[in-house]
Design a protein around this motif. Sequence first.
Motif, PDB file in Angstrom:
ATOM      1  N   SER A  47       2.685   0.011 -41.988  1.00  0.00           N
ATOM      2  CA  SER A  47       2.234   0.700 -43.466  1.00  0.00           C
ATOM      3  C   SER A  47       2.102  -0.108 -44.197  1.00  0.00           C
ATOM      4  O   SER A  47       0.414  -0.220 -44.676  1.00  0.00           O
ATOM      5  CB  SER A  47       3.035   2.332 -43.480  1.00  0.00           C
ATOM      6  OG  SER A  47       2.008   2.587 -44.401  1.00  0.00           O
ATOM      7  N   PHE A  48       2.666  -0.956 -44.509  1.00  0.00           N
ATOM      8  CA  PHE A  48       2.014  -1.905 -45.175  1.00  0.00           C
ATOM      9  C   PHE A  48       1.224  -3.440 -44.738  1.00  0.00           C
ATOM     10  O   PHE A  48       0.415  -3.270 -45.239  1.00  0.00           O
ATOM     11  CB  PHE A  48       3.750  -2.803 -46.341  1.00  0.00           C
ATOM     12  CG  PHE A  48       4.058  -2.652 -46.562  1.00  0.00           C
ATOM     13  CD1 PHE A  48       3.629  -1.698 -47.875  1.00  0.00           C
ATOM     14  CD2 PHE A  48       6.363  -2.494 -46.987  1.00  0.00           C
ATOM     15  CE1 PHE A  48       4.300  -1.151 -48.558  1.00  0.00           C
ATOM     16  CE2 PHE A  48       6.675  -1.540 -47.526  1.00  0.00           C
ATOM     17  CZ  PHE A  48       5.579  -1.111 -49.071  1.00  0.00           C
ATOM     18  N   VAL A  49       1.664  -3.545 -42.946  1.00  0.00           N
ATOM     19  CA  VAL A  49       0.620  -4.418 -42.189  1.00  0.00           C
ATOM     20  C   VAL A  49      -0.565  -3.842 -42.765  1.00  0.00           C
ATOM     21  O   VAL A  49      -1.652  -3.848 -42.791  1.00  0.00           O
ATOM     22  CB  VAL A  49       1.700  -4.796 -41.066  1.00  0.00           C
ATOM     23  CG1 VAL A  49      -0.115  -5.120 -40.228  1.00  0.00           C
ATOM     24  CG2 VAL A  49       2.498  -5.812 -41.418  1.00  0.00           C
ATOM     25  N   SER A  94       5.110   2.670 -50.302  1.00  0.00           N
ATOM     26  CA  SER A  94       6.147   2.387 -51.813  1.00  0.00           C
ATOM     27  C   SER A  94       6.975   3.299 -52.356  1.00  0.00           C
ATOM     28  O   SER A  94       8.445   3.571 -51.992  1.00  0.00           O
ATOM     29  CB  SER A  94       5.461   1.240 -52.882  1.00  0.00           C
ATOM     30  OG  SER A  94       4.764   0.300 -52.281  1.00  0.00           O
ATOM     31  N   VAL A  95       6.271   3.946 -51.902  1.00  0.00           N
ATOM     32  CA  VAL A  95       7.072   5.908 -52.811  1.00  0.00           C
ATOM     33  C   VAL A  95       7.935   6.676 -51.336  1.00  0.00           C
ATOM     34  O   VAL A  95       8.773   6.768 -51.955  1.00  0.00           O
ATOM     35  CB  VAL A  95       6.058   6.814 -53.419  1.00  0.00           C
ATOM     36  CG1 VAL A  95       6.752   8.319 -53.173  1.00  0.00           C
ATOM     37  CG2 VAL A  95       5.570   6.649 -54.502  1.00  0.00           C
ATOM     38  N   LEU A 110     -12.082   0.838 -48.715  1.00  0.00           N
ATOM     39  CA  LEU A 110     -11.004   0.278 -48.266  1.00  0.00           C
ATOM     40  C   LEU A 110     -10.219  -0.169 -48.614  1.00  0.00           C
ATOM     41  O   LEU A 110      -8.915  -0.503 -48.736  1.00  0.00           O
ATOM     42  CB  LEU A 110     -11.880   0.138 -47.289  1.00  0.00           C
ATOM     43  CG  LEU A 110     -11.402  -0.008 -45.569  1.00  0.00           C
ATOM     44  CD1 LEU A 110     -12.746   1.218 -45.278  1.00  0.00           C
ATOM     45  CD2 LEU A 110     -11.530  -0.992 -44.629  1.00  0.00           C
ATOM     46  N   ILE A 111     -11.035  -0.183 -50.336  1.00  0.00           N
ATOM     47  CA  ILE A 111      -9.642  -0.913 -50.961  1.00  0.00           C
ATOM     48  C   ILE A 111      -8.822   0.237 -51.777  1.00  0.00           C
ATOM     49  O   ILE A 111      -7.721   0.398 -51.868  1.00  0.00           O
ATOM     50  CB  ILE A 111     -10.813  -1.405 -52.389  1.00  0.00           C
ATOM     51  CG1 ILE A 111     -11.335  -3.027 -52.390  1.00  0.00           C
ATOM     52  CG2 ILE A 111      -9.471  -1.416 -53.969  1.00  0.00           C
ATOM     53  CD1 ILE A 111     -10.395  -3.571 -51.746  1.00  0.00           C
ATOM     54  N   TYR A 112      -9.969   1.698 -51.824  1.00  0.00           N
ATOM     55  CA  TYR A 112      -8.860   2.604 -52.739  1.00  0.00           C
ATOM     56  C   TYR A 112      -7.747   3.019 -51.163  1.00  0.00           C
ATOM     57  O   TYR A 112      -6.855   3.464 -51.127  1.00  0.00           O
ATOM     58  CB  TYR A 112      -9.957   3.647 -52.600  1.00  0.00           C
ATOM     59  CG  TYR A 112     -10.818   3.625 -53.933  1.00  0.00           C
ATOM     60  CD1 TYR A 112     -10.507   3.013 -54.892  1.00  0.00           C
ATOM     61  CD2 TYR A 112     -12.788   3.551 -53.586  1.00  0.00           C
ATOM     62  CE1 TYR A 112     -11.662   2.366 -55.792  1.00  0.00           C
ATOM     63  CE2 TYR A 112     -13.026   3.498 -54.551  1.00  0.00           C
ATOM     64  CZ  TYR A 112     -12.499   3.454 -56.093  1.00  0.00           C
ATOM     65  OH  TYR A 112     -13.478   3.206 -56.883  1.00  0.00           O
ATOM     66  N   MET A 113      -8.628   3.022 -50.261  1.00  0.00           N
ATOM     67  CA  MET A 113      -7.581   3.805 -49.144  1.00  0.00           C
ATOM     68  C   MET A 113      -6.142   2.417 -48.692  1.00  0.00           C
ATOM     69  O   MET A 113      -5.599   3.126 -48.374  1.00  0.00           O
ATOM     70  CB  MET A 113      -8.214   3.481 -47.393  1.00  0.00           C
ATOM     71  CG  MET A 113      -7.847   4.527 -46.292  1.00  0.00           C
ATOM     72  SD  MET A 113      -8.985   4.597 -44.973  1.00  0.00           S
ATOM     73  CE  MET A 113      -9.581   5.386 -45.148  1.00  0.00           C
ATOM     74  N   SER A 114      -6.544   1.097 -49.081  1.00  0.00           N
ATOM     75  CA  SER A 114      -5.510  -0.178 -48.993  1.00  0.00           C
ATOM     76  C   SER A 114      -4.581   0.254 -50.003  1.00  0.00           C
ATOM     77  O   SER A 114      -3.633   0.904 -49.836  1.00  0.00           O
ATOM     78  CB  SER A 114      -6.017  -1.250 -49.149  1.00  0.00           C
ATOM     79  OG  SER A 114      -4.821  -1.676 -49.107  1.00  0.00           O
ATOM     80  N   LEU A 115      -5.157   0.268 -51.906  1.00  0.00           N
ATOM     81  CA  LEU A 115      -4.343   0.854 -52.416  1.00  0.00           C
ATOM     82  C   LEU A 115      -3.344   2.696 -52.290  1.00  0.00           C
ATOM     83  O   LEU A 115      -2.077   2.229 -52.501  1.00  0.00           O
ATOM     84  CB  LEU A 115      -5.065   0.977 -53.742  1.00  0.00           C
ATOM     85  CG  LEU A 115      -5.418  -0.629 -54.341  1.00  0.00           C
ATOM     86  CD1 LEU A 115      -6.509   0.270 -55.502  1.00  0.00           C
ATOM     87  CD2 LEU A 115      -4.411  -1.053 -54.379  1.00  0.00           C
ATOM     88  N   TRP A 116      -3.683   2.900 -51.245  1.00  0.00           N
ATOM     89  CA  TRP A 116      -3.346   4.538 -51.310  1.00  0.00           C
ATOM     90  C   TRP A 116      -1.543   4.414 -50.872  1.00  0.00           C
ATOM     91  O   TRP A 116      -1.496   4.933 -50.422  1.00  0.00           O
ATOM     92  CB  TRP A 116      -4.469   5.539 -51.104  1.00  0.00           C
ATOM     93  CG  TRP A 116      -3.859   6.907 -49.740  1.00  0.00           C
ATOM     94  CD1 TRP A 116      -2.925   7.737 -50.956  1.00  0.00           C
ATOM     95  CD2 TRP A 116      -2.736   6.818 -48.913  1.00  0.00           C
ATOM     96  NE1 TRP A 116      -3.101   8.800 -50.531  1.00  0.00           N
ATOM     97  CE2 TRP A 116      -3.188   8.181 -48.625  1.00  0.00           C
ATOM     98  CE3 TRP A 116      -3.865   6.421 -47.498  1.00  0.00           C
ATOM     99  CZ2 TRP A 116      -2.721   9.179 -47.921  1.00  0.00           C
ATOM    100  CZ3 TRP A 116      -3.629   7.402 -47.006  1.00  0.00           C
ATOM    101  CH2 TRP A 116      -2.742   8.659 -46.844  1.00  0.00           C
ATOM    102  N   LEU A 117      -2.900   3.680 -48.821  1.00  0.00           N
ATOM    103  CA  LEU A 117      -1.203   4.083 -48.416  1.00  0.00           C
ATOM    104  C   LEU A 117      -0.462   2.485 -48.574  1.00  0.00           C
ATOM    105  O   LEU A 117       0.931   3.070 -48.586  1.00  0.00           O
ATOM    106  CB  LEU A 117      -2.506   2.918 -46.861  1.00  0.00           C
ATOM    107  CG  LEU A 117      -0.937   3.059 -45.746  1.00  0.00           C
ATOM    108  CD1 LEU A 117      -0.802   4.722 -45.635  1.00  0.00           C
ATOM    109  CD2 LEU A 117      -2.518   2.282 -44.549  1.00  0.00           C
TER     110      LEU A 117
END
Length: 190
Positions: free
Chosen positions: A117-119, A147-148, A135-142
Amino acid sequence: MKTGKASGHQLEQRHDISWGLPYTVFLYIWGTQWVLSSCIGFFGQWQDVELWQQLTVWLALAASLLALMASFRSGTWRQLADQGGKAALPLLMIIGAVSVLQYVQAVDPFFAPLLRSFVLAIGYAQLAIWLGRPLIYMSLWLFLLTSVIAVWYLGFASMLLGGFGGLSMIAVAWLIRSWNQSPKTREVTQ
């Protein structure tokens, strides 16, 4: 092709992302595999489902090979290799390293879903250079979701991250297809 006009901190860019079309089939295949594997994993609390989860991997590998053979026949292989060839080796090495570590049981069973998931989140951040803000938003969300889950819900990591990671791959494939159907101008934060 970039054309732009600056307005404040924003730059309007028109990207030719037709190079991403050959990859969408693989995003659909592996996104579906991740979702199916995590759904099957839900039933793992009542019965052994490892064989069924391995079956999804083998089916996804077979579908990927069929898609690769179809790209040979249609001539899109050259485009696929030209665009992704530079990134393929490091990606395959990461996949191989995680697979070997998992096979020799050198890592905790919760490690692999977190790492995948991190990769994937970092990969979306890299793709955002060409594909823009969504994709920035999707990257930050994932990344935040991973992390949570790692901190508070580790027992559900395989199921939740597999499901959401797979759905995100399907969403990225859909975005690439829709952007190529009607070229749009998207704003990208500089």
